[in-house]
Design a protein around this motif. Structure first.
Motif: not given
Length: 679
Positions: A350, A355, A475, A478, A566, A627-628, A630
């Motif tokens: 992230a 994101n 999220n 970026n 991304e 998805p990463a 956080w």
């Protein structure tokens, strides 16, 4: 939702849909020239005429007619067919009969629709109209006599590119599309070539080079920025003749930046096609055995702590993994994939991903730009921001240098003081972020590549947390990476090991032997007498300083994996073979490992890709977003007051391929040098 019938097929379409969209929903085809689903409706060409009952006793333009309940649409009735033949006859009245010499031949909408919807004779005997060609710059070739006034180019320049330099003068048969003899100064200008349904606008660098049926078409991934636009590589024999965009709604829609499209001529120039070894201060051609022998002689008995490696901005994931494995086998912790030294937290995706995803921009209602120029760093992504801004639902703030981005924004300040103000809640833009339902920020690598880069990163993350950018379903933090290899390299851990030196440390004398894998955007002046091995495809800065050169393959000459900004894993296929004795980068490293007595544990591309997935499961996916999680970065240090600046000073020349391109040199002269002179 309106219900209507199309040729007896009942369809239901969303409110606000046009008859043309209803026809397509029914699986029917309707011809068109001016209509384009990404542009506003013009209703110019009248080719999409259909019969509508109940209604007036004349055909209607389906692109501009709203779909209504209980409509009966006839796409092949005698009235419709007669109307289309009449429209086509009018369009061809002034169209020149130069299909044999037109670059649009074989890909021309007018050709195709004249065949299927036009008449086989013409009643026109008068002289055809002639229109003078217009100067639209070094990329767009004009033959305006062919123009049918569909106005697609005008609407694209105004609505998508945000550069309203194309317009129309005159009326009726005297109407002409023009730029008033000015070049189209947009990084997306080449897209009007794809949009033009006739041969009025064609590619100037590609003019008279080939016919489409002569070309081999290969699906690829663009590596000139980190967006990872989907492209089609058209080649003939050993030569790439053109690059076109492929449709991908999630990434680039159907647009492509001019550098990605036109810099392909740089693949033919200043190439490294066989190994070199430096003797008596000069580089001499050598064979592979001699080049590997020179590397072996240098490495023999040398401690791994004095050996370092830097991966460049266009390197594929397979080559970076092979480089990392080789450095580990040699006992070297000195490794980095960040030529600019931008701050990131390896292992915490992230901290370096976009994101929100590219498509997520269309959901955002507040955007904070920090130290970036998206128009030059990623023009297609910038077009997506403009697309959302045009809806009137996106408020934009900027910290950093002022740029013409194609949309209005609130300039909040130049540097660290403004960033700290937002982080402390004192800046006026904080209210916009907190009241937004989908707030996001975009931070450029120029802001992260400073000496206080980690503090800037931590401050931006704090802004994200305090202003509601981080939620379970959203999220908004970026990073706008510029290098195609950056996310893949960080995912693979191509970063300094324990006690290892980063790019800045290696270039400052921490190592006496440096391996450059396609790395040309670094300052090598501080290396002193260090031994440099350069592996790449162009004779750029790295090759000029090298003691041994190992020729590699360009992105069009290998099957490779890249991870876009991304975190989307994408694969490009080989369009042409490497030149001369050059080989794919991973294969060169595998062969070198044998000579050095530390053979890598794979002998084929499938085996190497299996190890990629073993190193990071994200490489086991294709064209998906993972998805990463956080993680907050906590560092000591204060953000300096110095202004944030984009590292891109010339969009047209940012890498070895574009610097070798004659087309990009002409663009630099036409747009940047002329701007400097005028300024």
């Amino acid at each position: 939702m309106p219900k209507l019938t199309v040729d007896g097929i009942e369809v239901e379409v969303p409110p606000g849909s046009t008859v043309l969209q209803a026809i397509e929903a029914a699986g029917k085809e309707v011809p068109r020239f001016c209509y384009h689903e990404r542009l506003s409706i013009a209703g110019n060409c009248r080719m999409c005429l259909v019969e509508i009952r109940p209604g007036p006793p004349k055909p209607a333009a389906s692109c501009a007619m709203p779909a209504g309940d209980n409509m009966e649409v006839l796409t092949s009735s005698p009235m419709t067919q007669k109307a289309r033949k009449g429209v086509m006859e009018f369009l061809l009245i002034n169209h020149p009969l130069d299909c044999p010499i037109c670059d649009q031949g074989g890909e021309c909408d007018l050709q195709d629709q004249a065949l299927f919807y036009g008449a086989d004779t013409s009643r026109f005997e008068e002289n055809k109209r002639a229109v003078a060609d217009k100067d639209m710059g070094p990329l767009i070739k004009t033959t305006m006599t062919r123009c049918i006034h569909c106005t697609r180019c005008i609407r694209f320049a105004e609505e998508v590119a945000g550069v309203p330099t194309i317009g129309a003068v005159g009326r009726s048969e005297h109407m002409e599309i023009t730029t008033l003899e000015r070049a189209v100064a947009s990084e997306l200008s080449g897209n009007v070539i794809d949009l033009c349904p006739v041969g009025a606008l064609t590619s100037k660098p590609y003019a008279f080079n080939a016919r489409p049926w002569e070309l081999r078409k290969t699906e690829g991934i663009d590596v000139f920025d980190a967006l990872g636009a989907n492209i089609r590589i058209d080649s003939r024999g050993p030569e790439v003749l053109r690059v076109l965009p492929r449709l991908n709604e999630e990434v680039n829609e159907e647009w492509l930046g001019d550098k990605s499209r036109f810099a392909c001529d740089g693949l033919r120039r200043q190439r490294l096609d066989h190994p070199y070894v430096r003797r008596d201060g000069r580089l001499h051609p050598a064979n592979w055995a001699e080049a590997f022998g020179a590397v072996q002689a240098r490495f023999e008995g040398r401690s791994g702590t004095k050996i370092g490696a830097i991966a460049g901005d266009q390197v594929d994931a397979e080559a970076m993994l092979a480089l990392k494995d080789l450095m580990q086998a040699l006992g070297s912790p000195n490794l980095d994939c960040r030529q600019d030294g931008a701050a990131a937290v390896p292992g915490h995706r992230a901290s370096y991903l976009f994101n929100s995803t590219v498509r997520g921009i269309e959901e955002a209602d507040a955007l904070l730009l920090i130290g970036c120029n998206p128009r030059w760093e990623s023009p297609v992504l910038n077009a997506r921001i403009r697309k959302r801004w045009l809806t009137g639902e996106l408020c934009i703030g900027m910290i950093g240098d002022r740029y013409d981005l194609g949309y209005r924004y609130d300039h909040l300040g130049d540097g660290g003081q403004a960033l700290r103000g937002v982080a402390s809640g004192r800046n006026r833009f904080c209210a916009e972020l907190k009241s937004a339902t989908r707030p996001m920020l975009i931070i450029g690598t120029g802001a992260l590549a400073r000496s206080d880069g980690m503090a800037v990163l931590a401050t931006a993350q704090r802004i994200a947390e305090l202003n509601g950018l981080i939620r379970e379903d959203w999220n908004g933090f970026n990073v706008l990476n510029r290098a195609a290899s950056r996310v893949g390299g960080l995912d693979l851990g191509v970063v300094p090991g324990e006690g290892g030196a980063d790019t800045e440390g290696m270039l400052s004398g921490a190592v006496d032997t440096l391996f450059l894998l396609g790395a040309d955007e670094v300052d090598l002046s501080g290396l002193g007498g260090a031994f440099v091995i350069y592996q790449g495809h162009h004779g750029d800065a790295g090759a000029a300083r090298a003691d041994v050169i190992l020729p590699g393959a360009a992105y069009t000459e290998k099957s490779g994996t890249w991870v876009n900004l991304e975190g989307r894993v994408q694969r490009s296929e080989r369009a042409t073979f490497p030149l001369g004795e050059a080989r794919e980068d991973w294969a060169v490293l595998r062969a070198l490992s044998d000579v050095l007595g530390s053979p890598l544990p794979y002998d084929s591309l499938p085996a190497l890709r299996a190890r990629l997935a073993l190193m990071n499961p994200v490489f086991d996916t294709r064209d998906e977003i993972v998805p990463a999680e956080w993680h907050r970065t906590v560092v000591e240090g204060r953000v300096d007051d110095a202004p944030f600046a984009s590292p891109v000073s010339n969009y047209y020349m940012t890498d070895p391929i574009s610097r070798a391109s004659e087309t990009m040199a002409v663009c630099t002269e036409a747009f940047l040098a002329a701007e400097t002179r005028d300024g």
